[in-house]
Every structure is written in structure tokens, then in C-alpha cells.
Design a protein around this motif. Structure first.
Motif, PDB file in Angstrom:
ATOM      1  N   PHE A 220       0.835  -1.209   0.000  1.00  0.00           N
ATOM      2  CA  PHE A 220       0.000   0.000   0.000  1.00  0.00           C
ATOM      3  C   PHE A 220       0.864   1.252   0.000  1.00  0.00           C
ATOM      4  O   PHE A 220       0.474   2.283  -0.578  1.00  0.00           O
ATOM      5  CB  PHE A 220      -0.933  -0.011   1.215  1.00  0.00           C
ATOM      6  N   GLN A 221       2.030   1.195   0.622  1.00  0.00           N
ATOM      7  CA  GLN A 221       2.910   2.359   0.678  1.00  0.00           C
ATOM      8  C   GLN A 221       3.401   2.752  -0.714  1.00  0.00           C
ATOM      9  O   GLN A 221       3.588   3.939  -1.001  1.00  0.00           O
ATOM     10  CB  GLN A 221       4.103   2.057   1.591  1.00  0.00           C
ATOM     11  N   THR A 222       3.595   1.751  -1.576  1.00  0.00           N
ATOM     12  CA  THR A 222       4.046   2.018  -2.942  1.00  0.00           C
ATOM     13  C   THR A 222       2.899   2.464  -3.833  1.00  0.00           C
ATOM     14  O   THR A 222       3.003   3.466  -4.562  1.00  0.00           O
ATOM     15  CB  THR A 222       4.703   0.757  -3.533  1.00  0.00           C
ATOM     16  N   LEU A 223       1.786   1.746  -3.783  1.00  0.00           N
ATOM     17  CA  LEU A 223       0.661   2.052  -4.681  1.00  0.00           C
ATOM     18  C   LEU A 223      -0.055   3.332  -4.299  1.00  0.00           C
ATOM     19  O   LEU A 223      -0.614   4.015  -5.163  1.00  0.00           O
ATOM     20  CB  LEU A 223      -0.308   0.871  -4.701  1.00  0.00           C
ATOM     21  N   ALA A 224      -0.059   3.668  -3.009  1.00  0.00           N
ATOM     22  CA  ALA A 224      -0.692   4.923  -2.607  1.00  0.00           C
ATOM     23  C   ALA A 224       0.025   6.109  -3.239  1.00  0.00           C
ATOM     24  O   ALA A 224      -0.599   7.127  -3.553  1.00  0.00           O
ATOM     25  CB  ALA A 224      -0.697   5.050  -1.091  1.00  0.00           C
ATOM     26  N   ARG A 225       1.333   5.993  -3.433  1.00  0.00           N
ATOM     27  CA  ARG A 225       2.087   7.075  -4.072  1.00  0.00           C
ATOM     28  C   ARG A 225       1.608   7.312  -5.508  1.00  0.00           C
ATOM     29  O   ARG A 225       1.727   8.417  -6.039  1.00  0.00           O
ATOM     30  CB  ARG A 225       3.582   6.735  -4.065  1.00  0.00           C
ATOM     31  N   HIS A 226       1.101   6.256  -6.139  1.00  0.00           N
ATOM     32  CA  HIS A 226       0.656   6.374  -7.527  1.00  0.00           C
ATOM     33  C   HIS A 226      -0.749   6.974  -7.631  1.00  0.00           C
ATOM     34  O   HIS A 226      -1.035   7.731  -8.570  1.00  0.00           O
ATOM     35  CB  HIS A 226       0.682   4.997  -8.191  1.00  0.00           C
ATOM     36  N   TRP A 227      -1.619   6.647  -6.666  1.00  0.00           N
ATOM     37  CA  TRP A 227      -3.018   7.017  -6.792  1.00  0.00           C
ATOM     38  C   TRP A 227      -3.457   8.160  -5.888  1.00  0.00           C
ATOM     39  O   TRP A 227      -4.493   8.787  -6.164  1.00  0.00           O
ATOM     40  CB  TRP A 227      -3.906   5.799  -6.503  1.00  0.00           C
ATOM     41  N   SER A 228      -2.735   8.446  -4.835  1.00  0.00           N
ATOM     42  CA  SER A 228      -3.193   9.426  -3.861  1.00  0.00           C
ATOM     43  C   SER A 228      -3.112  10.846  -4.409  1.00  0.00           C
ATOM     44  O   SER A 228      -2.182  11.197  -5.139  1.00  0.00           O
ATOM     45  CB  SER A 228      -2.362   9.328  -2.582  1.00  0.00           C
ATOM     46  N   ARG A 229      -4.108  11.663  -4.029  1.00  0.00           N
ATOM     47  CA  ARG A 229      -4.075  13.076  -4.385  1.00  0.00           C
ATOM     48  C   ARG A 229      -3.176  13.849  -3.425  1.00  0.00           C
ATOM     49  O   ARG A 229      -2.512  14.801  -3.795  1.00  0.00           O
ATOM     50  CB  ARG A 229      -5.486  13.659  -4.336  1.00  0.00           C
ATOM     51  N   ARG A 230      -3.192  13.422  -2.165  1.00  0.00           N
ATOM     52  CA  ARG A 230      -2.347  14.103  -1.168  1.00  0.00           C
ATOM     53  C   ARG A 230      -1.991  13.106  -0.073  1.00  0.00           C
ATOM     54  O   ARG A 230      -2.861  12.491   0.528  1.00  0.00           O
ATOM     55  CB  ARG A 230      -3.076  15.300  -0.555  1.00  0.00           C
ATOM     56  N   ILE A 231      -0.709  12.956   0.164  1.00  0.00           N
ATOM     57  CA  ILE A 231      -0.237  12.019   1.179  1.00  0.00           C
ATOM     58  C   ILE A 231       0.462  12.783   2.300  1.00  0.00           C
ATOM     59  O   ILE A 231       1.290  13.659   2.039  1.00  0.00           O
ATOM     60  CB  ILE A 231       0.740  10.981   0.579  1.00  0.00           C
ATOM     61  N   GLU A 232       0.112  12.445   3.520  1.00  0.00           N
ATOM     62  CA  GLU A 232       0.912  12.832   4.667  1.00  0.00           C
ATOM     63  C   GLU A 232       1.645  11.570   5.101  1.00  0.00           C
ATOM     64  O   GLU A 232       1.022  10.599   5.540  1.00  0.00           O
ATOM     65  CB  GLU A 232       0.057  13.391   5.802  1.00  0.00           C
ATOM     66  N   SER A 233       2.943  11.584   4.942  1.00  0.00           N
ATOM     67  CA  SER A 233       3.731  10.376   5.177  1.00  0.00           C
ATOM     68  C   SER A 233       3.935  10.157   6.678  1.00  0.00           C
ATOM     69  O   SER A 233       5.014  10.367   7.233  1.00  0.00           O
ATOM     70  CB  SER A 233       5.090  10.463   4.474  1.00  0.00           C
ATOM     71  N   ARG A 234       2.874   9.736   7.310  1.00  0.00           N
ATOM     72  CA  ARG A 234       2.895   9.396   8.732  1.00  0.00           C
ATOM     73  C   ARG A 234       1.678   8.550   9.042  1.00  0.00           C
ATOM     74  O   ARG A 234       0.684   8.569   8.317  1.00  0.00           O
ATOM     75  CB  ARG A 234       2.893  10.646   9.620  1.00  0.00           C
TER      76      ARG A 234
END
Length: 566
Positions: A220-234
Motif C-alpha cells: 500500500f505504501q508504494t501504490l498509494a504514491r501512484h493514486w493518492s491526491r495528497r499524502i501525509e507520510s505518517r
């Protein structure tokens, strides 16, 4: 704002039941995954007990969840698919385990997410930026294959990794994939989670990640980078890890600590921590819109890790004792080692104790017994004078003696007639102050009644031992404060040599008013010449005259400085 919760459960199902009921009563639909390795009867009993919540608490298909394998990801995907299909109102999905415990009212968590409707909370960093991987596999977890369980099939795991390295085998990453890593506990928006589940490449991605090591920290950490509009890495779940990468477990006495963190959820809670479960599940204390601040307690955990890995200076614990150089200092306090002084001066030990107030021992490493200051059989901390017990581990003998008497300066005599195993340890100990009069071992031989030939052999043996010891003291690895005088130099100005040593131990600065009585040196030069004539050259004594013994210079004369090794 509706929040859905996925719970991964494998033990302590009674605690999991209570947490599930809490989430549901707070308005959150819950999908539960129970590890396929959990007893079927225990699973069925949990399902039956939660039957009254059947519309809000669902159970997903069961997967076998071995640590570090695909099963945990497969379980999460199954639960996520069920959550999105059955609870369309869930705008955020929170992944937690059965040992996670909400710390703040769920209403505050929902309000926090409502203010950030497009934000995914998931720790996600490239392998080059992750300093906390434990086990020696970072990039390799994505380029090698891991079909074997690290916990259940350790030998096969290690051998297959070694084989792939030796053959230069590497997996090809799917096109456009940039591996990321992070905590497996996340909170994703419905849009991001839907995109991951419906990704047209998902069959190929799933096949690839099935052979990645610990994929729950990367899928999920890898794929979220592809699909997320905004990530807070925490992660919104507070979890702390020790230096081995194992999670800290929270017990009842951590209650004030958990409240101080202002975090929404904490992991990992001890199943029998009744006080924690009663305190937080019976009505968590509201803190408003306060930002989670796990950093408030990071200092405490950092101190705990330091205490576990380094400990207190000179105090050893079981987890560090077998490991070379894991100690936090060899000893707990400064101490002094005198070599050759008891041979040169009559009554040196009581004189030194009277002048400095220190505790002055004899030869602690003498062959027959440890000579404590009172010559008793037992010293502080029930330390025995038995040579057999001492010689099983001389280093621990010294360490225990200094630890048991910390707060009072310890001094002891040492020389080539003693057991030498401790030589390197005191040389490398910054707490040690070592003062050596080289060649002083020859003084007792002069007064020995044995035949001269036996004394010559003994002199050669003692000089060889002292030469090896002096080589250790002069080594670049030596950390002690070391002063060395040849006997011939020391007897010329003994008071000037003693004064700085006594100041370092704790005596008041100033000229000495009372000097120790030096042994009679008449005939010593002739004895040394006899040794030379017999083929043994006592070079460590220095240039001692063959005539009458040199008279010591007055204390006010210009002192001859010792050479300092360290």
C-alpha cells in the motif's frame, strides 16, 4: 464524515471483541479478519458473540498470516473489498490490529479526517530514505524472491537469499513502480483505496508483491504514491520500536505516557493491561483538535533504548554481556593501579591510604588470592578473595569491585608476578590511572634466598611478562592515563614523581610532607651486574649504577619528568 475500520486479529480475541464493540458504538463500521491459524472454534465463538452487531461488524475471508509474507496483505485486501462494498458511506478506512487501542474519542478522529477529506495518512518513503530497516534487506526485498517464511523456515530463507546473491539473480520491477516502505498501519481515503483495488495492473502487481519480503510494509505504501491526491507520510497509529525492530508493548503503567501523546490510536497493548482498556474504552478523555504529538514521548523511548543497549557505565546486563564492546565503559568509576611501588617502598599501601583517603588494596590478581585492603576473605558486594573464582572472569572481578565500591577511590597493586589476563582491560579502560616503575620486580629477587641461577631464570621470566604488559600500555588502543618510569630514574626524584599521582587520586595539591620509606638499595647495582654477567640483561630497570645506590634528590630540585604514554 463516516470512518470505516479494518481490524486484523490473531490472538486475544476477547480483547478484540471489546475493541470492535467500541468502534461500532462510536458509529464506525468494522470489518474483522481473523488469522487462518487461529483456532476455528475460537473464531466461531467470536462471530457468535458479535452476532448482535452483524449489520455493522463483518468478518472477511480468512488468510494465513505469517510474519513477513503476503498473507497479511491478502487479508487486508479482502477486508478492504468487503468494507467498500458493504459500507459505501465510509469516506476514510482505518487499518488497525486487534492489539490497537483508541486513545481519543472517535468523534475527534472523525473530525480530524473531515477537515482533511482528500488526505491519505500512510508512512511512505523510498528505500534510500528509510533508516530503520532491520535485518540487512532494504532494496533487496524488492529484487530477490522470498517464497519461504523467515520465522518458520529460517534456514531455507537464508540459504535461498544467499543462493540468489551468489548467482546474481534479480527480479525486474513492474514498469513505473517506485518501491516505497513504511508502517503497515494506515488511514486511506475511499478514493485512493478504490483505485488500488481496481487498478487494471493489480493481478501483475499482486504476483510481484507475493515474493517481496514483508510486503505489508511496501504494497500500500508504494501504490498509494501512484493514486493518492495528497499524502501525509505518517501513521495516525502510534507504535514504537526497539533497536531490534520489535514493537514496544504498552502496559498499565504507561497510562500517563499514552495520554500525553495525544495520538488517536496506540499499538501494541498488552492483552492483560486492564487499566488501559478500562480507561480508554470507557470514555477517552477529549483533547479537542490537538494535533497528535508522539514526539512528546520520543525522548522517553530514546532513553529506554539507550539504557537497554548501553546501560549504566560499568554495569553489565544479560543482553549485552556476551557481546564484545557492547558495554558502556569497562568500569563504573576512576581507579588507580600501582606497579612496582610496593616493591620499592616499605609500607606503601598504608602510607598511600593515609595520604589520599583512598581504599588501597594489595595485589588483587596475585596467584594465590585477591589481597583486599583488609586482607579479609570477602570484599564489598560479597566479592570473594578466591583466586579460582576470580580467574574464571578477571574482567568481571574488576568490574564488580569498582561497581560495588563506587563513590570511593580504589587503588591496587599489580606486577609481572600477578595473573596477566586483566592487562589489556585496564590498558583500554579510560577510568584507569596506571603508574609503572619498570624493573622494580628485581628488588625482591635481590633479597631472595634461592640459588642465583634460579633467580636469574625468574628475572628473565618477569622481565618478559612486564615487557609484554608495557607493550599493551604503549599501544594506540590504550585509553588509560599511563605514566612509566624506569626504576633508575624514579629513585633519583621519587617525591616529584609521586606528587602529581596523588593529586589525581584526590590528595590536596602541594609538596609532600611525608614520604614513604624506600627499601635499602645497597648492593642492588651489583646484583644487576651479576645478572648481566650471567647472560640476562635487565634493561627495564634502566641505567642503574653498579656502585652505591643513587641518593634521592631533594623535593625542591628540578624534577625529572616521566614520559606519558596516554
Amino acid at each position: 464524515m463516516s470512518l470505516g475500520v479494518i481490524l486484523l486479529v490473531h490472538t486475544a480475541l476477547d480483547r478484540a471483541e471489546r475493541v470492535i464493540r467500541y468502534w461500532v458504538t462510536q458509529g464506525c463500521p468494522v470489518v474483522v479478519h481473523v488469522d487462518a491459524q487461529t483456532d476455528a472454534a475460537a473464531h466461531d465463538s467470536l462471530v457468535a458473540r458479535l452476532g448482535d452487531l452483524s449489520d455493522r461488524a463483518l468478518f472477511s475471508a480468512r488468510h494465513r498470516c505469517d510474519w513477513g509474507t503476503w498473507g497479511i496483505v491478502g487479508a487486508t485486501l479482502s477486508a478492504a473489498e468487503l468494507m467498500l462494498a458493504r459500507f459505501p458511506e465510509a469516506e476514510h478506512v482505518y487499518l488497525a490490529s486487534g492489539s490497537c487501542l483508541p486513545l481519543r474519542p472517535v468523534a475527534e478522529l472523525r473530525g480530524y479526517l473531515a477537515a482533511r477529506p482528500d488526505t491519505d495518512f500512510i508512512e511512505s518513503a523510498t528505500t534510500a530514505d528509510v533508516p530503520w530497516t532491520v535485518g540487512g534487506l532494504s532494496e533487496e526485498r524488492f529484487t530477490l524472491r522470498f517464497p519461504f517464511s523467515w520465522k518458520r523456515q529460517r534456514r531455507l530463507f537464508d540459504r535461498y537469499v544467499a543462493l540468489q546473491r551468489r548467482l546474481g539473480m534479480r527480479r525486474r520491477l513492474p514498469a513505473g513502480l517506485v518501491p516505497h516502505m513504511g508502517s503497515q498501519w494506515w488511514c486511506l481515503t475511499r478514493a485512493t483505496l478504490t483505485a488500488i483495488l481496481t487498478d487494471p495492473r493489480r493481478p501483475a502487481l499482486d504476483r510481484y508483491f507475493r515474493r517481496v519480503w514483508i510486503p505489508d510494509e511496501s504494497y500500500f505504501q508504494t501504490l498509494a504514491r501512484h493514486w493518492s491526491r495528497r499524502i501525509e507520510s505518517r501513521s495516525l497509529t502510534m507504535s514504537k520500536f526497539d533497536f531490534q525492530g520489535k514493537p514496544h508493548i504498552f502496559y498499565d503503567d504507561h497510562l500517563p505516557l499514552l495520554r500525553r501523546s495525544d495520538c488517536f490510536v496506540a499499538r501494541k497493548i498488552w492483552p492483560r493491561a486492564d487499566r488501559l482498556y478500562d480507561s480508554f474504552l470507557s470514555g477517552a478523555v477529549a483533547v479537542g483538535d490537538t494535533e497528535p504529538t508522539p514526539g512528546r514521548i520520543d525522548r522517553i523511548f530514546a532513553k529506554a533504548v539507550e539504557r537497554r543497549t548501553r546501560g549504566r557505565a560499568g554495569l553489565y546486563m544479560q543482553s549485552r554481556l556476551p557481546n564484545t564492546s557492547w558495554e558502556n565503559g569497562v568500569t563504573a568509576a576512576p581507579y588507580s593501579v600501582f606497579e612496582g611501588f610496593a616493591e620499592l617502598f616499605d609500607g606503601f599501601e598504608p602510607w598511600l591510604a593515609r595520604i589520599t583517603g583512598a581504599r588501597v588494596h594489595g595485589h588483587l590478581f596475585a596467584p594465590d588470592r585477591a589481597e583486599f585492603d583488609d586482607r579479609g576473605p570477602v570484599h564489598a558486594g560479597a566479592l570473594s578473595d578466591s583466586a579460582a573464582l576470580r580467574d574464571r572472569d578477571p574482567r568481571m572481578f574488576l568490574t564488580n569491585m569498582i561497581w560495588n565500591t563506587r563513590g570511593q577511590r580504589q587503588c591496587f597493586q599489580f606486577g609481572p608476578r600477578d595473573r596477566q589476563q586483566i592487562g589489556w582491560d585496564i590498558a583500554k579502560d579510560p577510568n584507569a590511572q596506571i603508574s609503572v616503575i619498570s624493573g622494580a620486580w628485581a628488588l625482591p629477587l635481590m633479597r631472595d634466598d634461592r640459588p642465583f641461577e634460579l633467580r636469574r631464570v625468574e628475572a628473565a621470566r618477569l622481565q618478559r611478562i612486564e615487557s609484554e604488559h608495557l607493550a599493551a600500555l604503549r599501544s594506540p588502543y590504550a585509553k588509560a592515563r599511563i605514566s612509566i618510569w624506569p626504576l633508575s630514574e624514579f629513585v633519583e626524584a621519587p617525591l616529584e614523581a609521586l606528587q602529581p599521582l596523588l593529586v589525581q587520586i584526590g590528595a590536596a595539591p602541594g609538596a609532600l610532607t611525608e614520604a614513604p620509606l624506600m627499601v635499602d638499595l645497597d648492593g642492588f647495582g651489583g646484583f644487576l651486574q651479576d645478572l648481566r654477567n650471567a647472560g640476562m640483561h635487565p634493561h627495564l630497570v634502566g641505567d642503574f649504577p653498579t656502585g652505591p645506590a643513587p641518593a634521592p634528590t631533594a623535593p625542591t630540585a628540578m624534577p625529572r619528568r616521566p614520559y606519558l604514554v596516554k
